[in-house]
Design an enzyme around this catalytic site. Structure first.
Site, PDB file in Angstrom:
ATOM      1  N   GLU A  69     109.092  33.150  42.906  1.00 24.76           N
ATOM      2  CA  GLU A  69     109.690  32.858  44.219  1.00 24.76           C
ATOM      3  C   GLU A  69     111.075  32.272  43.971  1.00 24.76           C
ATOM      4  O   GLU A  69     111.212  31.307  43.229  1.00 24.76           O
ATOM      5  CB  GLU A  69     108.796  31.879  44.976  1.00 24.76           C
ATOM      6  CG  GLU A  69     109.391  31.254  46.220  1.00 24.76           C
ATOM      7  CD  GLU A  69     109.850  32.273  47.263  1.00 24.76           C
ATOM      8  OE1 GLU A  69     109.052  33.106  47.681  1.00 24.76           O
ATOM      9  OE2 GLU A  69     111.046  32.231  47.634  1.00 24.76           O
ATOM     10  N   ASP A  96     114.772  34.840  40.557  1.00 28.77           N
ATOM     11  CA  ASP A  96     114.839  36.125  41.242  1.00 28.77           C
ATOM     12  C   ASP A  96     113.996  37.137  40.466  1.00 28.77           C
ATOM     13  O   ASP A  96     114.123  37.249  39.243  1.00 28.77           O
ATOM     14  CB  ASP A  96     116.318  36.571  41.279  1.00 28.77           C
ATOM     15  CG  ASP A  96     116.534  37.722  42.233  1.00 28.77           C
ATOM     16  OD1 ASP A  96     115.703  38.640  42.270  1.00 28.77           O
ATOM     17  OD2 ASP A  96     117.559  37.698  42.950  1.00 28.77           O
ATOM     18  N   ASP A 118     110.556  41.104  52.475  1.00 33.06           N
ATOM     19  CA  ASP A 118     111.562  41.325  53.513  1.00 33.06           C
ATOM     20  C   ASP A 118     111.798  42.825  53.678  1.00 33.06           C
ATOM     21  O   ASP A 118     112.013  43.524  52.686  1.00 33.06           O
ATOM     22  CB  ASP A 118     112.862  40.605  53.119  1.00 33.06           C
ATOM     23  CG  ASP A 118     112.611  39.120  52.866  1.00 33.06           C
ATOM     24  OD1 ASP A 118     111.975  38.484  53.723  1.00 33.06           O
ATOM     25  OD2 ASP A 118     113.007  38.597  51.799  1.00 33.06           O
ATOM     26  N   LYS A 122     118.033  48.023  57.411  1.00 36.80           N
ATOM     27  CA  LYS A 122     119.257  48.842  57.418  1.00 36.80           C
ATOM     28  C   LYS A 122     119.346  49.684  56.157  1.00 36.80           C
ATOM     29  O   LYS A 122     119.116  49.172  55.050  1.00 36.80           O
ATOM     30  CB  LYS A 122     120.496  47.934  57.512  1.00 36.80           C
ATOM     31  CG  LYS A 122     120.589  47.250  58.843  1.00 36.80           C
ATOM     32  CD  LYS A 122     121.891  46.505  59.004  1.00 36.80           C
ATOM     33  CE  LYS A 122     121.932  45.892  60.389  1.00 36.80           C
ATOM     34  NZ  LYS A 122     122.379  44.520  60.410  1.00 36.80           N
ATOM     35  N   ASP A 154     103.439  43.947  57.382  1.00 32.53           N
ATOM     36  CA  ASP A 154     103.200  44.151  58.821  1.00 32.53           C
ATOM     37  C   ASP A 154     104.201  45.178  59.351  1.00 32.53           C
ATOM     38  O   ASP A 154     104.150  45.531  60.514  1.00 32.53           O
ATOM     39  CB  ASP A 154     103.449  42.842  59.578  1.00 32.53           C
ATOM     40  CG  ASP A 154     104.896  42.419  59.428  1.00 32.53           C
ATOM     41  OD1 ASP A 154     105.358  42.272  58.278  1.00 32.53           O
ATOM     42  OD2 ASP A 154     105.607  42.275  60.444  1.00 32.53           O
ATOM     43  N   THR A 192      97.824  35.791  53.194  1.00 34.78           N
ATOM     44  CA  THR A 192      99.027  35.022  52.887  1.00 34.78           C
ATOM     45  C   THR A 192      99.403  34.223  54.143  1.00 34.78           C
ATOM     46  O   THR A 192      98.833  34.445  55.222  1.00 34.78           O
ATOM     47  CB  THR A 192     100.208  35.945  52.510  1.00 34.78           C
ATOM     48  OG1 THR A 192     100.762  36.495  53.707  1.00 34.78           O
ATOM     49  CG2 THR A 192      99.791  37.069  51.588  1.00 34.78           C
ATOM     50  N   GLU A 193     100.411  33.357  54.027  1.00 35.16           N
ATOM     51  CA  GLU A 193     100.876  32.606  55.198  1.00 35.16           C
ATOM     52  C   GLU A 193     101.378  33.571  56.289  1.00 35.16           C
ATOM     53  O   GLU A 193     101.028  33.450  57.458  1.00 35.16           O
ATOM     54  CB  GLU A 193     102.015  31.651  54.817  1.00 35.16           C
ATOM     55  CG  GLU A 193     101.576  30.292  54.337  1.00 35.16           C
ATOM     56  CD  GLU A 193     101.402  30.211  52.831  1.00 35.16           C
ATOM     57  OE1 GLU A 193     101.677  31.221  52.143  1.00 35.16           O
ATOM     58  OE2 GLU A 193     100.981  29.153  52.320  1.00 35.16           O
ATOM     59  N   TYR A 194     102.209  34.524  55.896  1.00 29.75           N
ATOM     60  CA  TYR A 194     102.769  35.473  56.859  1.00 29.75           C
ATOM     61  C   TYR A 194     101.674  36.309  57.498  1.00 29.75           C
ATOM     62  O   TYR A 194     101.687  36.570  58.698  1.00 29.75           O
ATOM     63  CB  TYR A 194     103.793  36.390  56.167  1.00 29.75           C
ATOM     64  CG  TYR A 194     105.206  35.875  56.260  1.00 29.75           C
ATOM     65  CD1 TYR A 194     105.560  34.682  55.642  1.00 29.75           C
ATOM     66  CD2 TYR A 194     106.182  36.564  56.948  1.00 29.75           C
ATOM     67  CE1 TYR A 194     106.858  34.194  55.711  1.00 29.75           C
ATOM     68  CE2 TYR A 194     107.482  36.086  57.037  1.00 29.75           C
ATOM     69  CZ  TYR A 194     107.815  34.907  56.417  1.00 29.75           C
ATOM     70  OH  TYR A 194     109.096  34.426  56.487  1.00 29.75           O
ATOM     71  N   GLU A 195     100.736  36.727  56.679  1.00 27.02           N
ATOM     72  CA  GLU A 195      99.649  37.577  57.166  1.00 27.02           C
ATOM     73  C   GLU A 195      98.839  36.857  58.245  1.00 27.02           C
ATOM     74  O   GLU A 195      98.488  37.453  59.271  1.00 27.02           O
ATOM     75  CB  GLU A 195      98.747  37.934  55.982  1.00 27.02           C
ATOM     76  CG  GLU A 195      97.653  38.917  56.296  1.00 27.02           C
ATOM     77  CD  GLU A 195      96.965  39.410  55.024  1.00 27.02           C
ATOM     78  OE1 GLU A 195      97.249  38.875  53.930  1.00 27.02           O
ATOM     79  OE2 GLU A 195      96.151  40.330  55.138  1.00 27.02           O
TER      80      GLU A 195
HETATM   81  N1  SAM Z   1     104.487  36.474  50.391  1.00 31.70           N
HETATM   82  C1  SAM Z   1     104.612  35.372  51.323  1.00 31.70           C
HETATM   83  C2  SAM Z   1     103.722  35.580  52.508  1.00 31.70           C
HETATM   84  O1  SAM Z   1     103.245  36.712  52.705  1.00 31.70           O
HETATM   85  O2  SAM Z   1     103.452  34.609  53.236  1.00 31.70           O
HETATM   86  C3  SAM Z   1     106.089  35.175  51.745  1.00 31.70           C
HETATM   87  C4  SAM Z   1     106.712  36.311  52.487  1.00 31.70           C
HETATM   88  S1  SAM Z   1     108.438  36.036  52.849  1.00 31.70           S
HETATM   89  C5  SAM Z   1     108.791  37.213  54.053  1.00 31.70           C
HETATM   90  C6  SAM Z   1     109.226  36.747  51.429  1.00 31.70           C
HETATM   91  C7  SAM Z   1     109.407  35.758  50.300  1.00 31.70           C
HETATM   92  O3  SAM Z   1     109.918  36.454  49.161  1.00 31.70           O
HETATM   93  C8  SAM Z   1     110.399  34.647  50.608  1.00 31.70           C
HETATM   94  O4  SAM Z   1     109.817  33.397  50.296  1.00 31.70           O
HETATM   95  C9  SAM Z   1     111.596  34.950  49.703  1.00 31.70           C
HETATM   96  O5  SAM Z   1     112.283  33.784  49.286  1.00 31.70           O
HETATM   97  C10 SAM Z   1     110.927  35.686  48.538  1.00 31.70           C
HETATM   98  N2  SAM Z   1     111.795  36.653  47.837  1.00 31.70           N
HETATM   99  C11 SAM Z   1     112.561  37.602  48.406  1.00 31.70           C
HETATM  100  N3  SAM Z   1     113.211  38.323  47.465  1.00 31.70           N
HETATM  101  C12 SAM Z   1     112.833  37.799  46.274  1.00 31.70           C
HETATM  102  C13 SAM Z   1     113.176  38.090  44.924  1.00 31.70           C
HETATM  103  N4  SAM Z   1     114.045  39.077  44.639  1.00 31.70           N
HETATM  104  N5  SAM Z   1     112.618  37.356  43.943  1.00 31.70           N
HETATM  105  C14 SAM Z   1     111.746  36.355  44.244  1.00 31.70           C
HETATM  106  N6  SAM Z   1     111.388  36.024  45.498  1.00 31.70           N
HETATM  107  C15 SAM Z   1     111.923  36.733  46.498  1.00 31.70           C
END
Ligand code: SAM
Length: 214
Positions: A69, A96, A118, A122, A154, A192-195
């Site tokens: 993360e 990253d 994410d 676009k 989703d 997950t939290e988002y789910e």
């Molecule tokens: N997986 C979690 C959930 O389902 O609840 C979080 C979803 S959130 C939309 C996406 C997460 O991925 C964010 O916390 C973001 O900081 C992380 N993230 C995005 N791109 C990333 C990358 N290249 N490397 C590591 N983490 C990344």
């Protein structure tokens, strides 16, 4: 995700360097050393606040789990959950995921989890999607033969894009669900939290597994 900046997060991550591994490149090919045992290695990319990885680690004590993360104000919540649960089979990387092949050796990983990444809708941002071909090349490299990418979202557009991207890259698709909460194996699903948030709103969850064919 809108996140409150936590200026104290860095200090807390550093204090728990046995869980949040400060030099992951050093353990490339040697993750068994970090866990003090050889076991199947499962990696989650974009771990967020850690609900999924802790849930999976409890469900599968036989496996080692690593969550990647990039945001320190978010990963600190995953660390807190890990400490609270006393999970000995979880480690975290605050970097990253573009560095994946620096962290893991060829054929080192058994399972990769991509949860609610994410969507970058676009077209000009396509390269940022975690299922873009350049990421798939890294996944294929670190995954064992017949290793599996577990993907949930989703977002219908990202799901359709990802099915095509996996397939074009040569991964074999299986366990596709267009409505995971009503799938036959829904009871085995770790949320997950988002789910949880999307499910509470009645939104549909898409799921597939992409298997490394070589
Ligand atoms: N997986 C979690 C959930 O389902 O609840 C979080 C979803 S959130 C939309 C996406 C997460 O991925 C964010 O916390 C973001 O900081 C992380 N993230 C995005 N791109 C990333 C990358 N290249 N490397 C590591 N983490 C990344």
């Amino acid at each position: 995700m809108r996140v409150r900046h936590k200026p104290w997060a860095r200090g807390k991550l550093e204090k728990h360097s046995d869980i949040v591994i400060p030099s992951p490149r050093y353990y490339n090919g040697e993750w068994g050393e970090v866990f003090h045992r050889e076991a199947p290695l499962c990696v989650e990319i974009g771990t967020g606040k850690g609900k999924f990885i802790i849930g999976m680690a409890k469900k599968r004590p036989d496996a080692n789990f690593i969550g990647i993360e990039l945001n320190e104000s978010i990963i600190v919540s995953a660390l807190e959950k890990c400490l609270e649960a006393g999970a000995t089979n979880v480690r975290l990387i605050n970097e990253d995921a573009r560095g994946l092949t620096d962290f893991f050796a060829e054929d080192e990983v058994d399972d990769l989890y991509l949860n609610f990444c994410d969507p970058w809708p676009k077209k000009r941002h396509e390269k940022r999607r975690l299922t873009y071909s350049a990421f798939l090349a890294q996944y294929e490299y670190v995954l064992k033969s017949h290793g599996v990418i577990h993907f949930k979202t989703d977002n219908q557009g990202l799901f359709e894009y990802s099915l095509e991207s996996f397939s074009q890259y040569g991964f074999l698709l299986r366990n596709i669900s267009l409505d995971l909460q009503h799938a036959r194996d829904a009871k085995d699903n770790v949320m997950t939290e988002y789910e949880e948030k999307f499910t509470d709103k009645g939104q549909r969850i898409y799921r597939c597994e992409a298997v490394c064919s070589d």
